[in-house]
Design a protein around this motif. Sequence first.
Motif, PDB file in Angstrom:
ATOM      1  N   VAL A 115       0.818  -1.210   0.000  1.00 47.41           N
ATOM      2  CA  VAL A 115       0.000   0.000   0.000  1.00 47.41           C
ATOM      3  C   VAL A 115       0.856   1.266   0.000  1.00 47.41           C
ATOM      4  O   VAL A 115       0.349   2.364  -0.272  1.00 47.41           O
ATOM      5  CB  VAL A 115      -0.977   0.038   1.197  1.00 47.41           C
ATOM      6  CG1 VAL A 115      -1.872  -1.189   1.179  1.00 47.41           C
ATOM      7  CG2 VAL A 115      -0.246   0.178   2.521  1.00 47.41           C
ATOM      8  N   PHE A 116       2.148   1.138   0.287  1.00 52.59           N
ATOM      9  CA  PHE A 116       3.030   2.305   0.295  1.00 52.59           C
ATOM     10  C   PHE A 116       3.726   2.526  -1.048  1.00 52.59           C
ATOM     11  O   PHE A 116       4.441   3.514  -1.220  1.00 52.59           O
ATOM     12  CB  PHE A 116       4.096   2.150   1.385  1.00 52.59           C
ATOM     13  CG  PHE A 116       3.533   2.020   2.775  1.00 52.59           C
ATOM     14  CD1 PHE A 116       3.130   3.140   3.488  1.00 52.59           C
ATOM     15  CD2 PHE A 116       3.386   0.768   3.369  1.00 52.59           C
ATOM     16  CE1 PHE A 116       2.605   3.025   4.762  1.00 52.59           C
ATOM     17  CE2 PHE A 116       2.864   0.646   4.647  1.00 52.59           C
ATOM     18  CZ  PHE A 116       2.466   1.774   5.342  1.00 52.59           C
ATOM     19  N   GLU A 117       3.509   1.612  -2.004  1.00 50.04           N
ATOM     20  CA  GLU A 117       4.222   1.675  -3.279  1.00 50.04           C
ATOM     21  C   GLU A 117       3.601   2.734  -4.193  1.00 50.04           C
ATOM     22  O   GLU A 117       2.387   2.786  -4.378  1.00 50.04           O
ATOM     23  CB  GLU A 117       4.198   0.309  -3.963  1.00 50.04           C
ATOM     24  CG  GLU A 117       4.964  -0.761  -3.199  1.00 50.04           C
ATOM     25  CD  GLU A 117       4.839  -2.137  -3.836  1.00 50.04           C
ATOM     26  OE1 GLU A 117       4.131  -2.242  -4.883  1.00 50.04           O
ATOM     27  OE2 GLU A 117       5.434  -3.093  -3.307  1.00 50.04           O
ATOM     28  N   ILE A 118       4.454   3.573  -4.770  1.00 49.29           N
ATOM     29  CA  ILE A 118       4.024   4.604  -5.721  1.00 49.29           C
ATOM     30  C   ILE A 118       4.025   4.013  -7.128  1.00 49.29           C
ATOM     31  O   ILE A 118       5.018   3.418  -7.567  1.00 49.29           O
ATOM     32  CB  ILE A 118       4.952   5.829  -5.643  1.00 49.29           C
ATOM     33  CG1 ILE A 118       4.786   6.523  -4.285  1.00 49.29           C
ATOM     34  CG2 ILE A 118       4.666   6.803  -6.786  1.00 49.29           C
ATOM     35  CD1 ILE A 118       5.754   7.673  -4.065  1.00 49.29           C
ATOM     36  N   ASP A 119       2.927   4.171  -7.821  1.00 51.34           N
ATOM     37  CA  ASP A 119       2.779   3.675  -9.192  1.00 51.34           C
ATOM     38  C   ASP A 119       2.561   4.886 -10.094  1.00 51.34           C
ATOM     39  O   ASP A 119       1.505   5.529 -10.054  1.00 51.34           O
ATOM     40  CB  ASP A 119       1.585   2.722  -9.260  1.00 51.34           C
ATOM     41  CG  ASP A 119       1.458   2.032 -10.610  1.00 51.34           C
ATOM     42  OD1 ASP A 119       1.727   2.694 -11.642  1.00 51.34           O
ATOM     43  OD2 ASP A 119       1.062   0.853 -10.638  1.00 51.34           O
ATOM     44  N   ALA A 123      -0.802   7.179 -10.858  1.00 47.94           N
ATOM     45  CA  ALA A 123      -0.777   8.589 -10.462  1.00 47.94           C
ATOM     46  C   ALA A 123      -1.174   9.483 -11.634  1.00 47.94           C
ATOM     47  O   ALA A 123      -2.021  10.381 -11.493  1.00 47.94           O
ATOM     48  CB  ALA A 123       0.608   8.965  -9.959  1.00 47.94           C
ATOM     49  N   TRP A 124      -0.595   9.239 -12.802  1.00 48.53           N
ATOM     50  CA  TRP A 124      -0.906  10.078 -13.961  1.00 48.53           C
ATOM     51  C   TRP A 124      -2.288   9.775 -14.534  1.00 48.53           C
ATOM     52  O   TRP A 124      -2.907  10.633 -15.156  1.00 48.53           O
ATOM     53  CB  TRP A 124       0.170   9.932 -15.030  1.00 48.53           C
ATOM     54  CG  TRP A 124       1.421  10.639 -14.623  1.00 48.53           C
ATOM     55  CD1 TRP A 124       2.568  10.094 -14.160  1.00 48.53           C
ATOM     56  CD2 TRP A 124       1.619  12.066 -14.611  1.00 48.53           C
ATOM     57  NE1 TRP A 124       3.477  11.072 -13.856  1.00 48.53           N
ATOM     58  CE2 TRP A 124       2.929  12.296 -14.128  1.00 48.53           C
ATOM     59  CE3 TRP A 124       0.837  13.159 -14.960  1.00 48.53           C
ATOM     60  CZ2 TRP A 124       3.459  13.576 -13.987  1.00 48.53           C
ATOM     61  CZ3 TRP A 124       1.354  14.428 -14.830  1.00 48.53           C
ATOM     62  CH2 TRP A 124       2.651  14.635 -14.343  1.00 48.53           C
ATOM     63  N   ARG A 125      -2.770   8.550 -14.272  1.00 49.43           N
ATOM     64  CA  ARG A 125      -4.144   8.231 -14.674  1.00 49.43           C
ATOM     65  C   ARG A 125      -5.134   9.099 -13.885  1.00 49.43           C
ATOM     66  O   ARG A 125      -6.148   9.555 -14.430  1.00 49.43           O
ATOM     67  CB  ARG A 125      -4.429   6.753 -14.437  1.00 49.43           C
ATOM     68  CG  ARG A 125      -5.769   6.272 -14.984  1.00 49.43           C
ATOM     69  CD  ARG A 125      -6.027   4.834 -14.551  1.00 49.43           C
ATOM     70  NE  ARG A 125      -4.999   3.942 -15.057  1.00 49.43           N
ATOM     71  CZ  ARG A 125      -4.737   2.744 -14.535  1.00 49.43           C
ATOM     72  NH1 ARG A 125      -5.440   2.310 -13.496  1.00 49.43           N
ATOM     73  NH2 ARG A 125      -3.784   1.984 -15.052  1.00 49.43           N
ATOM     74  N   SER A 126      -4.836   9.343 -12.613  1.00 50.24           N
ATOM     75  CA  SER A 126      -5.714  10.201 -11.811  1.00 50.24           C
ATOM     76  C   SER A 126      -5.684  11.641 -12.324  1.00 50.24           C
ATOM     77  O   SER A 126      -6.709  12.330 -12.317  1.00 50.24           O
ATOM     78  CB  SER A 126      -5.297  10.148 -10.339  1.00 50.24           C
ATOM     79  OG  SER A 126      -4.011  10.694 -10.128  1.00 50.24           O
ATOM     80  N   VAL A 127      -4.511  12.083 -12.795  1.00 49.64           N
ATOM     81  CA  VAL A 127      -4.422  13.425 -13.380  1.00 49.64           C
ATOM     82  C   VAL A 127      -5.272  13.498 -14.642  1.00 49.64           C
ATOM     83  O   VAL A 127      -6.034  14.453 -14.852  1.00 49.64           O
ATOM     84  CB  VAL A 127      -2.961  13.790 -13.699  1.00 49.64           C
ATOM     85  CG1 VAL A 127      -2.889  15.125 -14.437  1.00 49.64           C
ATOM     86  CG2 VAL A 127      -2.136  13.860 -12.413  1.00 49.64           C
ATOM     87  N   SER A 174       3.523  11.456  -1.925  1.00 48.12           N
ATOM     88  CA  SER A 174       3.004  10.137  -2.276  1.00 48.12           C
ATOM     89  C   SER A 174       2.500  10.088  -3.718  1.00 48.12           C
ATOM     90  O   SER A 174       1.767   9.170  -4.092  1.00 48.12           O
ATOM     91  CB  SER A 174       1.860   9.748  -1.323  1.00 48.12           C
ATOM     92  OG  SER A 174       0.807  10.681  -1.379  1.00 48.12           O
ATOM     93  N   PHE A 175       2.898  11.096  -4.521  1.00 54.62           N
ATOM     94  CA  PHE A 175       2.476  11.129  -5.922  1.00 54.62           C
ATOM     95  C   PHE A 175       3.557  10.570  -6.841  1.00 54.62           C
ATOM     96  O   PHE A 175       3.276   9.814  -7.770  1.00 54.62           O
ATOM     97  CB  PHE A 175       2.153  12.566  -6.338  1.00 54.62           C
ATOM     98  CG  PHE A 175       1.753  12.714  -7.789  1.00 54.62           C
ATOM     99  CD1 PHE A 175       0.453  12.453  -8.191  1.00 54.62           C
ATOM    100  CD2 PHE A 175       2.676  13.105  -8.751  1.00 54.62           C
ATOM    101  CE1 PHE A 175       0.084  12.574  -9.522  1.00 54.62           C
ATOM    102  CE2 PHE A 175       2.314  13.226 -10.073  1.00 54.62           C
ATOM    103  CZ  PHE A 175       1.013  12.958 -10.475  1.00 54.62           C
ATOM    104  N   SER A 176       4.803  10.948  -6.605  1.00 52.61           N
ATOM    105  CA  SER A 176       5.904  10.553  -7.485  1.00 52.61           C
ATOM    106  C   SER A 176       7.188  10.400  -6.669  1.00 52.61           C
ATOM    107  O   SER A 176       7.337  10.989  -5.596  1.00 52.61           O
ATOM    108  CB  SER A 176       6.107  11.609  -8.581  1.00 52.61           C
ATOM    109  OG  SER A 176       7.283  11.370  -9.322  1.00 52.61           O
ATOM    110  N   LYS A 177       8.105   9.629  -7.195  1.00 50.13           N
ATOM    111  CA  LYS A 177       9.415   9.499  -6.546  1.00 50.13           C
ATOM    112  C   LYS A 177      10.287  10.714  -6.830  1.00 50.13           C
ATOM    113  O   LYS A 177      11.293  10.931  -6.154  1.00 50.13           O
ATOM    114  CB  LYS A 177      10.099   8.220  -7.032  1.00 50.13           C
ATOM    115  CG  LYS A 177       9.344   6.950  -6.638  1.00 50.13           C
ATOM    116  CD  LYS A 177       9.965   5.703  -7.251  1.00 50.13           C
ATOM    117  CE  LYS A 177       9.147   4.466  -6.899  1.00 50.13           C
ATOM    118  NZ  LYS A 177       9.682   3.241  -7.548  1.00 50.13           N
TER     119      LYS A 177
END
Length: 444
Positions: A115-119, A123-127, A174-177
């Motif tokens: 649940v802590f992994e950034i994908d 993330a960009w799909r939500s944008v 929590s959006f991007s590395k």
Amino acid sequence: MTCIITDSGFLIKGNMYRPNHGRHRIVTSFQTAGASYLMWEPLPQCKAKHQRYVLPKRRCETITSVASHVTSRIALDDAQHRKELCERYGFRQIGEPLPDDVTLKNIVDTLPKTVFEIDDVKAWRSVLMSVTSYALGLFMISKSPWYLLPLSWAWTGTAITGFFVIGHDCAHKSFSKNKLLEDIVGTLAFMPLIYPYEPWRFKHDRHHAKTNMLGEDTAWQPIMKTNFDKSPVFRTAIMYGYGPIRPIMSISHWLFWHFDLSKFRPNETRRVKISLACVFAFIAIGWPLIIYKTGIVGWIKFWLMPWFGYHFWTSVFTMIHHTAPHIPFKSSEEWNAAQAQLNGTVHCDYPKWVEMFCHNINVHIPHHISTRIPNYNLKAAHKSLQENWGKYLNEASWNWRLMKTILTICHLYNEERNYISFEEVAPEISQPITFLKRVMPDYV
């Protein structure tokens, strides 16, 4: 004098004094919906032969005393009482108190590592979803006849709330590395809302560090009676602000907290100024362009009304996340991080389209357990919390009774009773609250 009968959960108010000669009374009680009354009554008159035992009636008074329910923190240990509170407040479940020896780390350690992994794709799909739904909303506004405009504004205001949630994830890293990319995306996402990104980030971090701490939490802060009594103007303003207009009160929070440089530390000022410059640039460039293309009426239709819609959702989300008659605010000496984040946060289900547009921000308990969880993993994290800590969770579905409870009860704060309604402390000016109680539906 006020006394609390803790076993019964009633508050009895009234001037109490010892009866003197000529004022013997007895007490009778009766109940109406939502209130119990105590009434002093004179002893019955007796015939002459018994009058040596009964003092003559010289004066009688009727004193009514409303008995209102008192929330006891200890009472939450009782399952039946929690069930009754659920029904009364509009909750699906009210969690039992979290033991004092449970730490926030204990809870975090039970969450799956996934649940802590950034994908980046998610993330960009939500944008993309937010941009597309917002663009569609603007198109709907441009084509809608006047009588369909409210529906178009509701859609567009909800869609642009998704921009806020994206910026929210950026602020929590929590959006991007790529942390620079997060700051850029967060700033751009906040700009159409006229929301300065960095000032909000600094204040919001404090909210997470001191959730439901009296005088320290920078989200909703209950009003103390000492402040309420300071000014008649303030009393009237806060009566409306925490009553009828509370669903858009985030506007005052936005204005009060985020544009005053004196509210920030010296090491924060530079970043705050950059965010303010970006916001003012949008105002200076974006607003004139909108007015040039569509006129003042167009600016109201295309920007202002969706902006009000965004503030409605922001106010409602924030209000419900941490406000209920049974959820205490505590002083720094009493405050416990695990209890505040797990017991003091509410999970609330909204209509599916709202959850989709707003990227699951309503799945709020895991977000308070760890801000490192991206929005697309919040549901999986909540499922894990239900499995491991389910009996401690506060859960509800958005309903009229829940809203009515908050708007008509959760006003002034009292450390013994949690909340006291404006109706109780200032009945002479509480017409806005009385109006809400009369007109708001009460069904779940």
